[in-house]
Enzyme design. Structure first.
Site, PDB file in Angstrom:
ATOM      1  N   TYR A  18      -2.081  -4.055  -8.415  1.00  0.00           N
ATOM      2  CA  TYR A  18      -2.888  -4.831  -9.349  1.00  0.00           C
ATOM      3  C   TYR A  18      -1.960  -5.627 -10.261  1.00  0.00           C
ATOM      4  CZ  TYR A  18      -6.544  -6.422 -12.333  1.00  0.00           C
ATOM      5  OH  TYR A  18      -7.410  -7.247 -13.000  1.00  0.00           O
ATOM      6  N   HIS A  50      -7.642  35.772   7.597  1.00  0.00           N
ATOM      7  CA  HIS A  50      -6.236  35.464   7.351  1.00  0.00           C
ATOM      8  C   HIS A  50      -5.356  36.577   7.916  1.00  0.00           C
ATOM      9  CE1 HIS A  50      -7.795  32.528   4.475  1.00  0.00           C
ATOM     10  NE2 HIS A  50      -6.582  32.117   4.189  1.00  0.00           N
ATOM     11  N   GLN A  96     -13.685  -4.835 -10.061  1.00  0.00           N
ATOM     12  CA  GLN A  96     -14.106  -5.198  -8.702  1.00  0.00           C
ATOM     13  C   GLN A  96     -12.918  -5.247  -7.741  1.00  0.00           C
ATOM     14  OE1 GLN A  96     -14.552  -6.951 -11.477  1.00  0.00           O
ATOM     15  NE2 GLN A  96     -14.093  -9.132 -11.218  1.00  0.00           N
ATOM     16  N   ASN A 121      -6.236  -4.203 -17.852  1.00  0.00           N
ATOM     17  CA  ASN A 121      -6.984  -4.000 -19.102  1.00  0.00           C
ATOM     18  C   ASN A 121      -7.875  -2.754 -19.017  1.00  0.00           C
ATOM     19  OD1 ASN A 121      -9.178  -4.668 -17.526  1.00  0.00           O
ATOM     20  ND2 ASN A 121      -9.405  -6.741 -18.353  1.00  0.00           N
ATOM     21  N   SER A 171       3.159  -0.563 -25.131  1.00  0.00           N
ATOM     22  CA  SER A 171       4.593  -0.343 -24.999  1.00  0.00           C
ATOM     23  C   SER A 171       5.205   0.250 -26.282  1.00  0.00           C
ATOM     24  CB  SER A 171       5.254  -1.676 -24.672  1.00  0.00           C
ATOM     25  OG  SER A 171       6.555  -1.463 -24.224  1.00  0.00           O
ATOM     26  N   HIS A 207       4.906  -7.599 -27.485  1.00  0.00           N
ATOM     27  CA  HIS A 207       4.030  -7.389 -26.325  1.00  0.00           C
ATOM     28  C   HIS A 207       2.566  -7.337 -26.718  1.00  0.00           C
ATOM     29  CE1 HIS A 207       6.189  -6.855 -22.606  1.00  0.00           C
ATOM     30  NE2 HIS A 207       7.102  -6.100 -23.178  1.00  0.00           N
ATOM     31  N   GLN A 242       9.618  -5.157 -28.206  1.00  0.00           N
ATOM     32  CA  GLN A 242       8.417  -4.390 -27.863  1.00  0.00           C
ATOM     33  C   GLN A 242       7.222  -4.868 -28.691  1.00  0.00           C
ATOM     34  OE1 GLN A 242       8.383  -2.356 -25.165  1.00  0.00           O
ATOM     35  NE2 GLN A 242      10.408  -3.300 -25.129  1.00  0.00           N
ATOM     36  N   GLU A 287      -6.578  40.235  -0.990  1.00  0.00           N
ATOM     37  CA  GLU A 287      -7.412  39.123  -1.448  1.00  0.00           C
ATOM     38  C   GLU A 287      -8.747  39.072  -0.704  1.00  0.00           C
ATOM     39  OE1 GLU A 287      -5.049  35.521  -1.291  1.00  0.00           O
ATOM     40  OE2 GLU A 287      -3.730  36.192  -2.911  1.00  0.00           O
ATOM     41  N   GLU A 301       8.899   5.828 -24.504  1.00  0.00           N
ATOM     42  CA  GLU A 301       8.952   5.104 -23.231  1.00  0.00           C
ATOM     43  C   GLU A 301      10.363   4.519 -23.038  1.00  0.00           C
ATOM     44  OE1 GLU A 301       6.643   1.541 -23.310  1.00  0.00           O
ATOM     45  OE2 GLU A 301       6.660   1.277 -21.138  1.00  0.00           O
ATOM     46  N   HIS A 302      10.836   3.788 -24.044  1.00  0.00           N
ATOM     47  CA  HIS A 302      12.180   3.193 -24.025  1.00  0.00           C
ATOM     48  C   HIS A 302      13.001   3.782 -25.159  1.00  0.00           C
ATOM     49  CE1 HIS A 302       9.446  -0.150 -22.602  1.00  0.00           C
ATOM     50  NE2 HIS A 302      10.324  -0.150 -21.613  1.00  0.00           N
TER      51      HIS A 302
END
Lengths: 433, 433
Positions: free
Chosen positions: A130, A420, A191, A214, A237, A262, A259, A415, A327-328
């Protein structure tokens, strides 16, 4: 003004906990709408995708024009300047080289019972990527998602990218071409995610979907998870810079702003051992904000979510960093390796003052798709492994079964799983009889 | 009677597609109830967990008795027979040995620009293990979840297990002890998942939650995903056996029944090159179903979801298997390695007639937590990696930045991210000026 904290202050713990717990993102609840969209695409396929694209992107498509043609891609790519193309190619080469080292190894061995054990890695058969439209349509993200998939050996990589009002992004299409994307569809939103997950008459379904988007895209990815694999749901971010006084305040200011620009929900934090340096960085940020193109976004992010934290020493800095799980993480200190060794949770570490985070966004080599919102506590950036899966292998010999079979019979009995146990018993009986 | 298909028949594709698409699990929609439970635990902590445990498990607890004490664990463990203990210990030793080989390696290298790149793996700080109560409370599952976490180096492993009407399962507690579980709480359901994810006054929050559970547990795991990491949402168990005529039909029947006895939604499929052998297996299943303890469950599973598919050759068998992407795949053929090489999607492969799937459930070594419902197309069984995360590392030198920085500036500009570019420009200016 961003929050200013001092780790030595008596109220620090409360203030730091508030910073950690602050909810920066206020996602609209679009889940019901997304459920309807997915149901529509499952029921009507292409027709639903086409109707929704008309509604949301103001583009009229047919089953034949859902896919961006090779001619369109070539024409768009030809529009890109030689300099931009060279930059994308350098980035792709470096990202590919880094990710090729991530290819996992198969294993097979024989243990002391004579049993052969091991595992084998294989790529997914088809992946979907995506790519957002509009402002957040980044060619670098196309490289960062597509190259690991291709390095993993994914034979079919389908990309979706909305084209609001029919506008194509030449750099995005060129990046897809360079990265080896096999199919590109001009659709987006829930979609597009539904079409990738369930397939339509024109779009074959994929097994794994990655890439940012989004709130609609995020909700759709959550809903199709299980039918297909997904990557993480990315939040806004973040960057944490740990810097001593021996840095140029302007460089650090720019790293924080890279950052902040963004998204107004982004978060930039400076931890420093020197309060005077913290003030100098704050002043440098304000100065840069006077002229920065995205000063409204960056300014709001810095004002609402930014923070400058003074610590007595780098051990405390590491401890706070591990609680933030950024994250960073930039380590702009004299001995970044020594500090790095104390970091237990971070998506990506940038060592030393010559490594601005932006290098990692484009050309460093490591992936820029990284865990946000403190999820570096339990998850990793995107990698080749996200497009592969492991099959475990086991082969018993009669002698191995004779040695370990009785324990399996015993546990099956405990069990209450009789069949088994009997599946082992029947074989042992043949061996012993 | 299970479905009987012949891959050479004209209507096969339709029938096989129907088999693939059949929805076996009809999960009740408990999401709204689970949302309320999670909100209650977040708001009231221990008090909510205690009230919900009283309601669902008919057990009255206090904050002091939420945790199962060391004395209780020791007393329960002492109740276990020496044979059961030895079987659990053999299983634990073999599972540990297999998973130790999965520990990933860190990497660091210097590239041709002089930049140092790499990555580092670290364990999560705390993991939570959900263990179901009642019939599905399996000590083997405790080993399969807890041992990979401990091999990964997780310092704190907290387990939750409901004890309806106050009944403890000694084998489950002993398995936890053997595997090195650090804390055990006698709670279950969505409230236990919420307590692990968000913490209460008594239970510290964890970073990752794994383990099977009912619809409430699955819905709760989906809801806390993001706040913490989770493993897959497991569906009903499945086995696919590919067998030629040179097998004992009774062994294959027992292997099929060993999945069928788990759950009436479980699915057992035989693919064989010999229709007569398929009939013999069918007869053997029917005979075993006359006396099997769990014959009602196993019989319903086999009748409603079972299938016997005849194929012209093993290439077709491999092709169908890859479309099924089975959780468990047994290859009972003359050359299982040759057939295995053609398998692209499967959770676990059991090679040859001496490797019944039940061996893998208990003592083989590989993990028995495996991808169900065709998700082996894109996901793997539980492993050490599920309890670790990777931090990427990058360190530029001035010279490396001089070489690759301009491309980063260019791409930042093309994405309209000015501060990203300036963070590189400011450094290059210093180098060049």
């Amino acid at each position: 003004m961003p929050v200013t904290l001092n780790a030595a202050a008596p109220d620090f713990e409360t203030a730091f906990a508030a910073l950690l717990g602050a909810k920066r993102e206020d996602s609209p609840d679009v889940d019901a709408a997304v459920a309807d969209i997915i149901a529509d695409v499952r029921a009507r396929g292409d027709a639903a995708v086409i109707a929704l694209t008309k509604k949301f992107d103001r583009v009229t498509l047919t089953p034949e024009t859902l896919r961006i043609s090779a001619a369109e891609i070539a024409a768009a790519a030809a529009d890109v300047s030689a300099e931009d193309r060279a930059a994308l190619e350098l980035a792709a080469t470096r990202i590919r080289a880094y990710h090729e080292r991530q290819l996992p190894e198969d294993a097979e061995w024989t243990d002391d019972t004579g049993a052969t054990l091991g595992w084998r890695w294989t790529p997914v058969s088809a992946a979907g990527l995506y790519v957002p439209g509009g402002l957040a349509s980044y060619p670098s993200s196309v490289l960062m998602n597509a190259i690991p998939a291709k390095v993993a050996g994914v034979p079919r990589l389908a990309m979706v990218v909305p084209t609001p009002d029919g506008v194509l992004n030449p750099l995005v299409l060129l990046a897809a071409q360079i990265a080896g994307v096999d199919e590109i569809y001009r659709i987006g939103g829930a979609q597009a995610v539904a079409a990738l997950a369930y397939g339509t008459q024109t779009i074959a379904p994929v097994d794994k979907i990655t890439g940012p988007g989004n709130a609609f895209v995020a909700a759709a990815k959550r809903r199709v998870f299980g039918k297909v694999g997904i990557d993480m749901i990315a939040g806004p971010s973040e960057i944490l810079v740990i810097a001593d006084r021996d840095n140029d305040p302007d460089w650090i200011a720019l790293d924080l702003l890279s950052q902040a620009e963004h998204d107004q929900s982004a978060q930039s934090i400076l931890i420093t051992t020197d309060p005077a340096f913290g003030k100098a960085v704050s002043a440098a940020v304000d100065k840069r904000l006077e002229t920065l193109e995205r000063r409204e976004i960056a300014g709001a992010s810095w004002r609402d979510n930014g923070a400058i934290i003074t610590v007595p020493d780098l051990d405390v800095a590491a401890e706070l960093s591990n609680r933030i799980a950024p994250e960073h993480l930039e380590l702009c200190v004299a001995d970044p390796d020594a500090l790095s060794a104390k970091i237990t949770h971070a998506g990506a570490i940038f060592l030393g003052q010559w490594t601005p985070e932006a290098i990692g966004d484009y050309v460093g080599g490591p992936n820029h798709v990284l865990p946000t919102a403190r999820s570096a506590r339990f998850s990793s950036g995107l990698s080749v492994l996200d497009f592969m899966k492991r099959t475990t292998l086991a082969r018993m010999t009669p002698d191995a079964l004779r040695q370990i079979g009785p324990a399996a019979e015993r546990l099956a009995q405990s069990e209450s799983l009789e069949a088994h146990g009997l599946s082992v018993t029947a074989r042992l009986r043949k061996l012993n009889g």
